[in-house]
Design a protein around this motif. Structure first.
Motif, PDB file in Angstrom:
ATOM      1  N   HIS A 165     -24.807  14.665 -19.283  1.00 39.90           N
ATOM      2  CA  HIS A 165     -24.955  13.585 -20.267  1.00 39.90           C
ATOM      3  C   HIS A 165     -26.402  13.120 -20.317  1.00 39.90           C
ATOM      4  CE1 HIS A 165     -20.540  12.934 -20.544  1.00 39.90           C
ATOM      5  NE2 HIS A 165     -20.567  13.288 -19.266  1.00 39.90           N
ATOM      6  N   MET A 203     -28.325   9.669 -21.648  1.00 40.52           N
ATOM      7  CA  MET A 203     -28.052   8.310 -22.105  1.00 40.52           C
ATOM      8  C   MET A 203     -29.284   7.437 -21.933  1.00 40.52           C
ATOM      9  SD  MET A 203     -24.304   7.744 -20.293  1.00 40.52           S
ATOM     10  CE  MET A 203     -23.827   6.378 -21.360  1.00 40.52           C
ATOM     11  N   LEU A 262     -30.521   4.131 -20.692  1.00 42.02           N
ATOM     12  CA  LEU A 262     -29.961   3.168 -19.744  1.00 42.02           C
ATOM     13  C   LEU A 262     -31.050   2.222 -19.246  1.00 42.02           C
ATOM     14  CD1 LEU A 262     -27.758   5.657 -17.680  1.00 42.02           C
ATOM     15  CD2 LEU A 262     -27.006   4.137 -19.533  1.00 42.02           C
ATOM     16  N   ARG A 312     -22.088  12.152 -14.613  1.00 39.87           N
ATOM     17  CA  ARG A 312     -21.482  10.869 -14.273  1.00 39.87           C
ATOM     18  C   ARG A 312     -21.112  10.836 -12.797  1.00 39.87           C
ATOM     19  NH1 ARG A 312     -18.266  11.092 -19.568  1.00 39.87           N
ATOM     20  NH2 ARG A 312     -19.272   9.525 -20.902  1.00 39.87           N
ATOM     21  N   SER A 336     -17.572   3.649 -13.431  1.00 39.02           N
ATOM     22  CA  SER A 336     -17.865   3.345 -14.832  1.00 39.02           C
ATOM     23  C   SER A 336     -18.352   4.594 -15.567  1.00 39.02           C
ATOM     24  CB  SER A 336     -18.942   2.255 -14.925  1.00 39.02           C
ATOM     25  OG  SER A 336     -18.539   1.075 -14.277  1.00 39.02           O
ATOM     26  N   ASP A 337     -18.263   4.563 -16.891  1.00 38.22           N
ATOM     27  CA  ASP A 337     -18.643   5.723 -17.699  1.00 38.22           C
ATOM     28  C   ASP A 337     -20.148   5.949 -17.769  1.00 38.22           C
ATOM     29  OD1 ASP A 337     -16.044   6.377 -18.269  1.00 38.22           O
ATOM     30  OD2 ASP A 337     -16.005   5.360 -20.210  1.00 38.22           O
ATOM     31  N   ASN A 338     -20.963   4.910 -17.492  1.00 39.55           N
ATOM     32  CA  ASN A 338     -22.400   5.047 -17.728  1.00 39.55           C
ATOM     33  C   ASN A 338     -23.249   4.998 -16.457  1.00 39.55           C
ATOM     34  OD1 ASN A 338     -22.205   2.374 -17.081  1.00 39.55           O
ATOM     35  ND2 ASN A 338     -22.987   1.580 -19.021  1.00 39.55           N
ATOM     36  N   LEU A 387     -24.998   7.191 -13.842  1.00 37.04           N
ATOM     37  CA  LEU A 387     -25.389   8.596 -13.775  1.00 37.04           C
ATOM     38  C   LEU A 387     -26.048   8.961 -12.443  1.00 37.04           C
ATOM     39  CD1 LEU A 387     -27.033   9.441 -17.246  1.00 37.04           C
ATOM     40  CD2 LEU A 387     -24.652   9.763 -16.540  1.00 37.04           C
ATOM     41  N   ASP A 443     -23.331  -5.855 -18.058  1.00 34.74           N
ATOM     42  CA  ASP A 443     -22.303  -4.950 -18.587  1.00 34.74           C
ATOM     43  C   ASP A 443     -21.818  -5.364 -19.976  1.00 34.74           C
ATOM     44  OD1 ASP A 443     -22.297  -3.506 -16.173  1.00 34.74           O
ATOM     45  OD2 ASP A 443     -20.910  -4.925 -15.273  1.00 34.74           O
ATOM     46  N   ASN A 477     -26.156   3.454 -26.857  1.00 31.33           N
ATOM     47  CA  ASN A 477     -24.976   3.800 -26.052  1.00 31.33           C
ATOM     48  C   ASN A 477     -24.739   2.654 -25.082  1.00 31.33           C
ATOM     49  OD1 ASN A 477     -27.348   5.945 -24.773  1.00 31.33           O
ATOM     50  ND2 ASN A 477     -26.481   4.416 -23.395  1.00 31.33           N
ATOM     51  N   ASP A 478     -23.583   2.642 -24.454  1.00 32.71           N
ATOM     52  CA  ASP A 478     -23.261   1.601 -23.489  1.00 32.71           C
ATOM     53  C   ASP A 478     -24.239   1.674 -22.316  1.00 32.71           C
ATOM     54  OD1 ASP A 478     -21.887  -0.477 -22.282  1.00 32.71           O
ATOM     55  OD2 ASP A 478     -20.426   0.850 -21.328  1.00 32.71           O
ATOM     56  N   GLY A 479     -24.912   0.551 -22.037  1.00 33.15           N
ATOM     57  CA  GLY A 479     -25.880   0.515 -20.946  1.00 33.15           C
ATOM     58  C   GLY A 479     -27.321   0.467 -21.402  1.00 33.15           C
TER      59      GLY A 479
END
Length: 438
Positions: free
Chosen positions: A159, A161, A163, A198, A244-246, A248, A355, A381-383
Motif C-alpha cells: 500500500h 498512503m 500519512l 499493513r 487499524s487499516d492505516n 504501515l 484518528d 486517504n484515512d490518516g
C-alpha cells in the motif's frame, strides 16, 4: 602545530568522519584540545580559545562538554544532509523541525520532513544493508516470523498512503513556564507518502493470541551512552490500534528509499498518534499480554496528567496517563509570518485530528472577533492531513494577525490557549501569523 580548521584544509562536513574514527585525536587535531581526566571540559586553554574563535564567541559552560563533542554550529550542515531548510534543535540526538512556510506542499517532500531521533541512527554506526534487513514478529503469536523487506513485498499486499506524523511535543516552545525537552515550535509535523504493508496483515499472518493487549517495538538505533544493553526508545500500541487499516510497516517515502534520519530502511508509520509510536529502523515487534513498559513508555514520557494542573505544579508519576490520539490542529503555511502583503491574499495550510476527520477550518484577521470559513479538502486517504485555503481581504494598511482554527467530527475545536502540562505535550493552540499590509 596549527589548529585553525581552514589551515588544515578541513571542511565542516568532514567533522563527523574524523570524530567517529578517533574522537580524542580529532579533538587535538582540530581544536588543540585535551580533556580533563573525567573526560569533560578543556584541560588546555589553547583548545578552548581555538574552538571559541571558530564559533565566534566564548563558551561559558565548556566544563560540561564531553570529550569528542561537536558543537551544533559545526554539525548542522552534516547532520541535515538531504534536508532543505530545516531548523536544527539538537545534534545529539538529531532533532530538526520545518518552518511552517516550507510545509506548504500538499504532500511533504522527504527533504522537508522533520527529524525526531532518540538515539544514534544505525547509518552513523556503519553501513546499512537494506536487502539483508529483517523484521521479527514474536511474543504471543501462533507463528514467530522473521522476514526481509523482499519477503514482505512478496507475501503481503503493498500500500502507498499519505500519512501524517507529528511529534507529541510539537508546540512545546510555547509553554510557560517552559517544559523540558526539544523546544519545537510548529514544525514537528509532516505528511509524506509512505509505501509498505499493513501491520494488521503481518500480525494476522503471525496469529494474534487472545491474551494480547499491546505491541512492543524495537529499532536498530543505539543508546546515546553507547551501552549496547540499553535501548533509546521502545514504544508500543494497544492491539486495537495496531490492527487499524492505516498503520504501515514502510520501506519507502515519496516513492524512494526512506531518508536515513527518517527511519531507513524500515519503520512503522502510525498516523494520528504521537510520532514516537512510529518506531524507526524497525527490527522487531513483540506481542505482549500487558501494556508495554519499554524505554519512553513509563514514568512521564509521552504522558500527560490525568487532570488539569496549575502551571509549574509537581505531579506524581502515578497521575500520568499515556498519550494516544493527537488533538485537532491546523497550520498556516502561506503567507509566511513576518512578511508584507497586499490588500487581498490567499491564506492556506493543513489541518488534522488524530484518528478523526476535520470538518471545518476558520480564519480570522481581527483577533478572533469574526471568522470566515475556509475551503477544506477531504483527506486523500484515512490518516492524511487535509488541505485548506481561503482568500482574505484586509480593510486598510497596517499590522494584522491571521489566525486559523480547526474543528473535527467529534466537535473538538482548537483553543486560543491550552492548560499547561509538565512535559509540554499536545499543544494544539491556534496557529497565528503576522502580516504587514500596505
Amino acid at each position: 602545530m596549527a589548529h585553525d580548521l581552514k589551515d588544515q584544509g578541513e571542511r565542516a562536513d568532514g567533522l563527523f568522519s574524523r570524530f567517529e574514527e578517533d574522537p580524542e585525536a580529532a579533538d587535538w587535531a582540530l581544536f588543540g584540545r585535551r580533556t580533563n581526566t573525567d573526560r569533560r571540559g578543556f584541560l588546555r586553554g589553547a583548545g578552548l580559545a581555538t574552538m571559541g574563535a571558530m564559533l565566534g564567541a566564548s563558551i561559558p559552560f565548556h566544563r560540561n562538554m564531553p570529550a569528542g563533542f561537536i558543537p551544533v554550529a559545526f554539525a548542522q550542515d552534516d547532520v541535515l544532509v538531504g534536508k532543505d531548510g530545516l531548523t536544527l534543535l539538537n545534534d545529539r540526538p538529531i532533532n530538526a523541525e520545518t518552518p511552517a512556510h516550507l510545509l506548504d506542499d500538499p504532500i511533504t517532500p522527504t527533504e522537508r520532513h522533520f527529524i525526531r531521533n532518540n538515539g544514534i541512527p544505525p547509518h552513523e554506526l556503519g553501513e546499512v544493508d537494506a536487502d539483508g534487513w529483517t523484521l521479527t514478529i514474536d511474543g504471543f503469536v501462533d507463528n514467530t516470523m522473521t522476514m526481509t523487506i523482499a519477503d514482505m513485498q512478496e507475501r503481503f499486499e503493498v500500500h502507498t498512503m499519505a500519512l501524517a506524523i507529528e511529534c507529541g511535543g510539537n508546540g512545546r516552545a510555547a509553554f510557560d513556564p517552559p517544559a523540558s525537552g526539544n523546544q519545537w515550535t510548529v514544525g514537528a509535523i509532516g505528511c509524506s507518502e509512505w509505501t509498505g504493508v499493513r501491520l494488521r496483515d503481518v500480525l494476522e499472518a503471525a496469529g494474534v493470541q487472545p491474551q494480547v493487549v499491546y505491541t512492543a517495538h524495537v529499532g536498530a538505533d543505539a543508546h546515546l551512552s553507547g551501552d549496547p544493553e540499553k535501548l533509546p526508545i521502545s514504544r508500543g500500541l494497544p492491539i486495537e490500534k495496531a490492527m487499524s487499516d492505516n498503520v504501515l510497516i514502510a520501506w519507502a517515502q515519496n516513492g524512494a528509499p526512506i531518508h536515513p534520519n527518517n527511519g531507513a530502511p524500515l519503520r512503522l508509520v502510525v498516523p494520528g498518534w504521537p510520532g514516537s509510536c512510529s518506531q524507526k529502523w524497525l527490527t522487531s515487534i513483540t506481542l505482549r499480554d500487558v501494556v508495554h513498559d519499554g524505554p519512553k513508555m513509563t514514568g512521564t514520557s509521552y504522558r500527560v496528567p490525568n487532570r488539569p494542573v496549575a502551571p509549574g505544579e509537581d505531579v506524581a508519576e502515578e497521575d500520568f496517563v499515556i498519550i494516544e490520539r493527537m488533538p485537532v490542529k491546523s497550520l498556516i503555511t502561506a503567507p509566511p509570518t513576518g512578511t508584507s502583503a497586499g490588500r487581498s491574499v490567499e491564506v492556506r495550510g493543513h489541518a488534522w485530528s488524530g484518528d478523526r476527520r476535520v470538518t471545518a477550518v476558520d480564519v480570522s484577521i481581527d483577533f478572533g472577533a469574526t471568522w470566515q470559513r475556509a475551503e477544506l479538502d477531504e483527506p486523500v486517504n484515512d490518516g492524511a492531513w487535509q488541505n485548506w485555503r481561503t482568500n482574505v481581504r484586509f480593510p486598510q494598511a497596517g499590522y494584522y494577525e491571521v489566525w486559523a482554527r480547526a474543528m473535527d467530527d467529534a466537535g473538538a475545536q482548537q483553543p486560543f490557549e491550552i492548560a499547561w502540562n509538565p512535559k509540554g505535550y499536545l499543544n494544539n493552540t491556534m496557529h497565528r501569523v503576522a502580516l504587514t499590509v500596505s
